[in-house]
Design an enzyme around this catalytic site. Structure first.
Site, PDB file in Angstrom:
ATOM      1  N   MET A   1      -8.809   8.256  -0.203  1.00 29.05           N
ATOM      2  CA  MET A   1      -9.658   8.651   0.927  1.00 29.05           C
ATOM      3  C   MET A   1     -10.108  10.091   0.747  1.00 29.05           C
ATOM      4  O   MET A   1      -9.330  10.929   0.278  1.00 29.05           O
ATOM      5  CB  MET A   1      -8.880   8.522   2.237  1.00 29.05           C
ATOM      6  CG  MET A   1      -8.297   7.135   2.466  1.00 29.05           C
ATOM      7  SD  MET A   1      -7.497   7.035   4.069  1.00 29.05           S
ATOM      8  CE  MET A   1      -6.747   5.400   3.949  1.00 29.05           C
TER       9      MET A   1
ATOM     10  N   MET B   1     -12.156   4.701  -0.942  1.00 29.34           N
ATOM     11  CA  MET B   1     -12.869   4.976   0.317  1.00 29.34           C
ATOM     12  C   MET B   1     -13.449   6.378   0.185  1.00 29.34           C
ATOM     13  O   MET B   1     -12.990   7.328   0.827  1.00 29.34           O
ATOM     14  CB  MET B   1     -11.880   4.856   1.489  1.00 29.34           C
ATOM     15  CG  MET B   1     -11.449   3.415   1.739  1.00 29.34           C
ATOM     16  SD  MET B   1      -9.934   3.282   2.717  1.00 29.34           S
ATOM     17  CE  MET B   1      -8.717   3.362   1.396  1.00 29.34           C
TER      18      MET B   1
ATOM     19  N   GLY C   1      -9.237   3.999   6.870  1.00 33.00           N
ATOM     20  CA  GLY C   1      -8.936   5.406   7.121  1.00 33.00           C
ATOM     21  C   GLY C   1      -7.469   5.694   7.404  1.00 33.00           C
ATOM     22  O   GLY C   1      -6.988   6.763   7.080  1.00 33.00           O
ATOM     23  N   PHE C   2      -6.761   4.725   7.977  1.00 31.41           N
ATOM     24  CA  PHE C   2      -5.380   4.985   8.366  1.00 31.41           C
ATOM     25  C   PHE C   2      -4.517   3.735   8.210  1.00 31.41           C
ATOM     26  O   PHE C   2      -5.009   2.626   8.416  1.00 31.41           O
ATOM     27  CB  PHE C   2      -5.314   5.449   9.830  1.00 31.41           C
ATOM     28  CG  PHE C   2      -6.111   6.700  10.071  1.00 31.41           C
ATOM     29  CD1 PHE C   2      -5.560   7.952   9.810  1.00 31.41           C
ATOM     30  CD2 PHE C   2      -7.428   6.624  10.506  1.00 31.41           C
ATOM     31  CE1 PHE C   2      -6.315   9.097   9.990  1.00 31.41           C
ATOM     32  CE2 PHE C   2      -8.186   7.778  10.684  1.00 31.41           C
ATOM     33  CZ  PHE C   2      -7.631   9.023  10.434  1.00 31.41           C
ATOM     34  N   GLY C   3      -3.253   3.962   7.883  1.00 30.54           N
ATOM     35  CA  GLY C   3      -2.278   2.878   7.920  1.00 30.54           C
ATOM     36  C   GLY C   3      -1.793   2.680   9.346  1.00 30.54           C
ATOM     37  O   GLY C   3      -2.112   3.468  10.249  1.00 30.54           O
ATOM     38  N   GLY C   4      -1.047   1.613   9.549  1.00 31.54           N
ATOM     39  CA  GLY C   4      -0.375   1.410  10.826  1.00 31.54           C
ATOM     40  C   GLY C   4      -1.260   0.987  11.987  1.00 31.54           C
ATOM     41  O   GLY C   4      -0.868   1.113  13.143  1.00 31.54           O
TER      42      GLY C   4
ATOM     43  N   ASP D   1      -6.517  -6.525   4.003  1.00 29.45           N
ATOM     44  CA  ASP D   1      -5.923  -5.182   4.051  1.00 29.45           C
ATOM     45  C   ASP D   1      -6.024  -4.626   5.462  1.00 29.45           C
ATOM     46  O   ASP D   1      -7.123  -4.405   5.972  1.00 29.45           O
ATOM     47  CB  ASP D   1      -6.685  -4.288   3.055  1.00 29.45           C
ATOM     48  CG  ASP D   1      -6.141  -2.873   2.967  1.00 29.45           C
ATOM     49  OD1 ASP D   1      -5.070  -2.595   3.538  1.00 29.45           O
ATOM     50  OD2 ASP D   1      -6.804  -2.046   2.305  1.00 29.45           O
ATOM     51  N   GLY D   2      -4.873  -4.381   6.081  1.00 30.22           N
ATOM     52  CA  GLY D   2      -4.832  -3.726   7.388  1.00 30.22           C
ATOM     53  C   GLY D   2      -4.060  -4.518   8.423  1.00 30.22           C
ATOM     54  O   GLY D   2      -4.459  -5.618   8.794  1.00 30.22           O
ATOM     55  N   GLY D   3      -2.940  -3.963   8.843  1.00 28.69           N
ATOM     56  CA  GLY D   3      -2.161  -4.579   9.921  1.00 28.69           C
ATOM     57  C   GLY D   3      -1.462  -5.871   9.540  1.00 28.69           C
ATOM     58  O   GLY D   3      -1.102  -6.661  10.414  1.00 28.69           O
TER      59      GLY D   3
ATOM     60  N   MET E   1     -11.406  -5.915   5.082  1.00 28.17           N
ATOM     61  CA  MET E   1     -10.677  -4.942   5.901  1.00 28.17           C
ATOM     62  C   MET E   1     -10.410  -5.563   7.264  1.00 28.17           C
ATOM     63  O   MET E   1     -11.348  -5.914   7.983  1.00 28.17           O
ATOM     64  CB  MET E   1     -11.495  -3.664   6.093  1.00 28.17           C
ATOM     65  CG  MET E   1     -11.682  -2.791   4.864  1.00 28.17           C
ATOM     66  SD  MET E   1     -10.161  -2.287   4.038  1.00 28.17           S
ATOM     67  CE  MET E   1      -9.292  -1.422   5.342  1.00 28.17           C
TER      68      MET E   1
ATOM     69  N   ASP F   1      -4.580   3.623  -2.140  1.00 27.20           N
ATOM     70  CA  ASP F   1      -5.669   3.975  -1.212  1.00 27.20           C
ATOM     71  C   ASP F   1      -6.167   5.393  -1.443  1.00 27.20           C
ATOM     72  O   ASP F   1      -5.411   6.358  -1.298  1.00 27.20           O
ATOM     73  CB  ASP F   1      -5.168   3.861   0.237  1.00 27.20           C
ATOM     74  CG  ASP F   1      -5.057   2.422   0.691  1.00 27.20           C
ATOM     75  OD1 ASP F   1      -6.057   1.696   0.584  1.00 27.20           O
ATOM     76  OD2 ASP F   1      -3.972   2.030   1.162  1.00 27.20           O
TER      77      ASP F   1
ATOM     78  N   HIS G   1      -1.097  -1.310  -4.290  1.00 33.04           N
ATOM     79  CA  HIS G   1      -2.395  -0.975  -3.684  1.00 33.04           C
ATOM     80  C   HIS G   1      -2.445   0.541  -3.476  1.00 33.04           C
ATOM     81  O   HIS G   1      -1.578   1.123  -2.829  1.00 33.04           O
ATOM     82  CB  HIS G   1      -2.526  -1.722  -2.358  1.00 33.04           C
ATOM     83  CG  HIS G   1      -3.853  -1.562  -1.686  1.00 33.04           C
ATOM     84  ND1 HIS G   1      -4.986  -2.263  -2.081  1.00 33.04           N
ATOM     85  CD2 HIS G   1      -4.239  -0.812  -0.635  1.00 33.04           C
ATOM     86  CE1 HIS G   1      -5.992  -1.938  -1.287  1.00 33.04           C
ATOM     87  NE2 HIS G   1      -5.582  -1.051  -0.410  1.00 33.04           N
TER      88      HIS G   1
ATOM     89  N   HIS H   1      -8.223   1.232  -4.202  1.00 33.34           N
ATOM     90  CA  HIS H   1      -9.177   1.008  -3.108  1.00 33.34           C
ATOM     91  C   HIS H   1      -9.856   2.338  -2.814  1.00 33.34           C
ATOM     92  O   HIS H   1      -9.258   3.238  -2.229  1.00 33.34           O
ATOM     93  CB  HIS H   1      -8.392   0.482  -1.891  1.00 33.34           C
ATOM     94  CG  HIS H   1      -9.214   0.289  -0.673  1.00 33.34           C
ATOM     95  ND1 HIS H   1      -8.664   0.010   0.573  1.00 33.34           N
ATOM     96  CD2 HIS H   1     -10.558   0.311  -0.478  1.00 33.34           C
ATOM     97  CE1 HIS H   1      -9.625  -0.126   1.460  1.00 33.34           C
ATOM     98  NE2 HIS H   1     -10.781   0.069   0.860  1.00 33.34           N
TER      99      HIS H   1
ATOM    100  N   SER I   1       0.853  -1.187   0.000  1.00 34.14           N
ATOM    101  CA  SER I   1       0.000   0.000   0.000  1.00 34.14           C
ATOM    102  C   SER I   1       0.885   1.231   0.000  1.00 34.14           C
ATOM    103  O   SER I   1       1.665   1.457   0.934  1.00 34.14           O
ATOM    104  CB  SER I   1      -0.885   0.014   1.246  1.00 34.14           C
ATOM    105  OG  SER I   1      -1.375   1.324   1.438  1.00 34.14           O
TER     106      SER I   1
HETATM  107  C1  DX5 Z   1      -6.518   1.525   5.442  1.00 33.61           C
HETATM  108  C2  DX5 Z   1      -5.977   1.206   4.056  1.00 33.61           C
HETATM  109  C3  DX5 Z   1      -4.858   0.248   4.049  1.00 33.61           C
HETATM  110  C4  DX5 Z   1      -3.626   0.694   4.768  1.00 33.61           C
HETATM  111  C5  DX5 Z   1      -2.850  -0.513   5.177  1.00 33.61           C
HETATM  112  O1  DX5 Z   1      -7.719   2.205   5.311  1.00 33.61           O
HETATM  113  O2  DX5 Z   1      -7.004   0.664   3.263  1.00 33.61           O
HETATM  114  O3  DX5 Z   1      -4.533  -0.137   2.712  1.00 33.61           O
HETATM  115  O4  DX5 Z   1      -2.814   1.524   4.010  1.00 33.61           O
HETATM  116  O5  DX5 Z   1      -1.765  -0.076   5.910  1.00 33.61           O
HETATM  117  P1  DX5 Z   1      -1.029  -1.000   6.969  1.00 33.61           P
HETATM  118  O6  DX5 Z   1      -0.474  -2.167   6.238  1.00 33.61           O
HETATM  119  O7  DX5 Z   1      -0.011  -0.083   7.521  1.00 33.61           O
HETATM  120  O8  DX5 Z   1      -2.074  -1.430   7.992  1.00 33.61           O
HETATM  121 ZN    ZN Z   2      -6.513  -0.202   1.299  1.00 32.47          ZN
END
Ligand code: DX5
Ligand code: ZN
Length: 223
Positions: free
Chosen positions: A37, A69, A143-146, A176-178, A138, A35, A33, A67, A8
């Protein structure tokens, strides 16, 4: 289906985005990927079609999965088709007419993805499965990475795997996520074949090693 690792770019250094994308692809990534938003459907603001267009212009030809959002979503689908998206994934909550919105993606020549948030029920999937090329689970709230991986996503992946297999359609099952080297094996064992990872890849010192470690973990899922 061959497992795909899809970094991502949300976690990339945006001041050198083209270079980051090239680096991660030469490090072995299968797709990118992307993202999007809008600070409305999710409480964050990222990048739009112009950025994808620039990456294409800069010679990035590999698969890009977008993706979305955003809400409303239909108008932006046209822009991302034109910008060169290969996959476009949407959340059912972002449109009043899901069948029509998925149809727009298909008619535009891209592959269509349907995204399930942690609390979104799966019922809708069997109604429109013939329009779907990818299902995205998901494993964090969008909404956020990490963020931290939500463990109940494993059960959801396993249930969707059964639905996909019963359909007989060549649908990718993406998470997708974590996602990190330490949990990717359990997600693969539950039935995912497409793995998004932002922080775990772009936050590492050696992209190629991280991707190779992930691939090895995926391959070891049965042992
Ligand atoms: C969150 C995004 C993810 C995000 C994943 O809304 O859709 O794609 O960037 O980031 P990590 O791998 O850091 O959880
Ligand atoms: Zn994503």
């Amino acid at each position: 289906m061959k497992p795909w690792i899809s970094p991502s770019i949300l976690a990339a250094d945006f001041s050198r985005l083209g270079e980051e994308v090239r680096d991660v692809l030469s490090a072995g990534a299968d797709s990118i990927h992307f993202d999007v938003m809008d600070n409305h459907y999710v409480p964050n603001l990222t990048i739009g079609p112009l950025v994808l267009k620039s990456l294409r212009k800069a010679g990035i030809t590999q698969t890009v999965d977008v993706h979305l959002m955003v809400k409303p979503v239909d108008r932006l689908i046209e822009d991302f088709l034109e910008a060169g998206a290969d996959y476009i994934s949407i959340h059912p909550e972002s449109t009043e007419h899901l069948h029509r919105t998925l149809g727009l993606i298909e008619q535009g020549g891209a592959k269509a993805g349907l995204v399930f948030n942690p609390a979104t029920p799966l019922e809708v999937l069997s109604e429109i499965i013939e329009l779907v090329d990818l299902v995205l689970v998901m494993s964090v709230n969008p909404g956020f990475g990490g963020q931290h991986f939500i463990a109940s996503s494993l059960d959801k992946i396993a249930r969707i795997r059964e639905i996909i297999d019963a359909s007989g359609r060549p649908i990718r099952l993406q998470i997708d996520g974590g996602i990190k080297t330490t949990n990717i094996q359990s997600v693969a064992a539950a039935g995912a074949d497409t793995f998004v990872a932002g922080t775990a890849i772009f936050g590492s010192d050696n992209y190629a090693k991280t991707i190779a470690d992930m691939r090895r973990e995926i391959a070891n899922k049965a042992s």
